[in-house]
Scaffold this active site. Sequence first.
Site, PDB file in Angstrom:
ATOM      1  N   GLY A   1      -6.006  -5.588   2.236  1.00  0.00           N
ATOM      2  CA  GLY A   1      -6.450  -6.563   1.886  1.00  0.00           C
ATOM      3  C   GLY A   1      -6.695  -7.493   3.180  1.00  0.00           C
TER       4      GLY A   1
ATOM      5  N   GLU B   1       1.087 -12.784   4.616  1.00  0.00           N
ATOM      6  CA  GLU B   1       2.282 -12.152   3.576  1.00  0.00           C
ATOM      7  C   GLU B   1       3.529 -11.890   4.301  1.00  0.00           C
ATOM      8  OE1 GLU B   1      -0.878  -9.589   0.706  1.00  0.00           O
ATOM      9  OE2 GLU B   1      -0.232  -8.660   2.749  1.00  0.00           O
TER      10      GLU B   1
ATOM     11  N   ASP C   1       0.976  -1.311  -0.092  1.00  0.00           N
ATOM     12  CA  ASP C   1      -0.065   0.029   0.054  1.00  0.00           C
ATOM     13  C   ASP C   1       0.834   1.234   0.175  1.00  0.00           C
ATOM     14  OD1 ASP C   1      -2.133  -1.524   0.092  1.00  0.00           O
ATOM     15  OD2 ASP C   1      -1.542  -1.941   2.341  1.00  0.00           O
TER      16      ASP C   1
HETATM   17  C1  5RP Z   1      -3.126  -7.088   0.813  1.00  0.00           C
HETATM   18  C2  5RP Z   1      -2.127  -6.306   0.791  1.00  0.00           C
HETATM   19  C3  5RP Z   1      -2.033  -6.057  -0.583  1.00  0.00           C
HETATM   20  O1  5RP Z   1      -0.791  -6.579  -1.184  1.00  0.00           O
HETATM   21  C4  5RP Z   1      -1.849  -4.509  -0.776  1.00  0.00           C
HETATM   22  O2  5RP Z   1      -2.852  -3.772  -0.245  1.00  0.00           O
HETATM   23  C5  5RP Z   1      -1.755  -4.071  -2.379  1.00  0.00           C
HETATM   24  O3  5RP Z   1      -2.843  -4.397  -3.032  1.00  0.00           O
HETATM   25  P1  5RP Z   1      -2.750  -3.880  -4.669  1.00  0.00           P
HETATM   26  O4  5RP Z   1      -2.082  -4.377  -5.320  1.00  0.00           O
HETATM   27  O5  5RP Z   1      -4.393  -4.284  -4.906  1.00  0.00           O
HETATM   28  O6  5RP Z   1      -3.116  -2.350  -4.281  1.00  0.00           O
HETATM   29  O7  5RP Z   1      -1.133  -5.937   1.625  1.00  0.00           O
HETATM   30  O8  5RP Z   1      -3.175  -7.486   2.339  1.00  0.00           O
END
Ligand code: 5RP
Length: 237
Positions: free
Chosen positions: A104, A110, A91
């Site tokens: 997410g 992760e 993010d």
């Molecule tokens: C989920 C995450 C995602 O990797 C992060 O939010 C990036 O997502 P996007 O590529 O849809 O912007 O940390 O927990």
Amino acid sequence: MDEKVRALTAAKSAAGYHAADMVEDGMVIGLGTGSTVYYMIERLSSRVREGLKISGVPTSYQTAMRAREYAIPLTTLDDNPVIDIAIDGADEVGPGLNLIKGRGAAHTREKCVAAAAFRFVVIVDEQKVVPRLGAPVPVEVIPFAVRPVMTQLRGFGCRPVIREGVRKDGPVITDNGNFILDCTFAEIARPAELEAALASVPGVVESGLFTGFADKTTVIVGGEKKCRIVTSADVVP
Ligand code: 5RP
């Protein structure tokens, strides 16, 4: 399609495809979560169809479902506790390659997968690269302890808010059965210290601050025409 959306889609797709092309035969891949990872899975899938032999450790139900749909062989951390490359979105990418993740609500798995990997490849578009981390920090917390955890986190100078579901009443429940607190700080001056402080609170499972992986991190910043690559060698100490 709106021009901004088209440019963003092109950037995400470029970053995702670039990362998928870094994968080599026989590797175990950490499959992150989110919309940028989606493009990585798409490209990886076509390479698998062409004969690439890999297996992926998914970091969420969303990614596991997508990977199955795209015929990418899956494995687990139990069977493959060491991963060659973890590829994931973020993010925010701040100075020192410190990250905020967890939009997410998948950041706990992760982080486990990134920690198990020799290399951590972060795929983002230019908007995610910031001069200072400032987004709300997602903190996964066991429901049993959510109130005392909120009290303690307020003591760290943040405003924690329980994340609410969309098309689901009440709190978001993570893939691990927990709640998410989105924690807004006036300033994140020392991200590594904050990550350690958050981790020290009983009831906290994991925060979305990723500050310990810079040495093995490569950031691929997708652009419309080409990608920009940032590694720890580019980081000013
Ligand atoms: C989920 C995450 C995602 O990797 C992060 O939010 C990036 O997502 P996007 O590529 O849809 O912007 O940390 O927990």
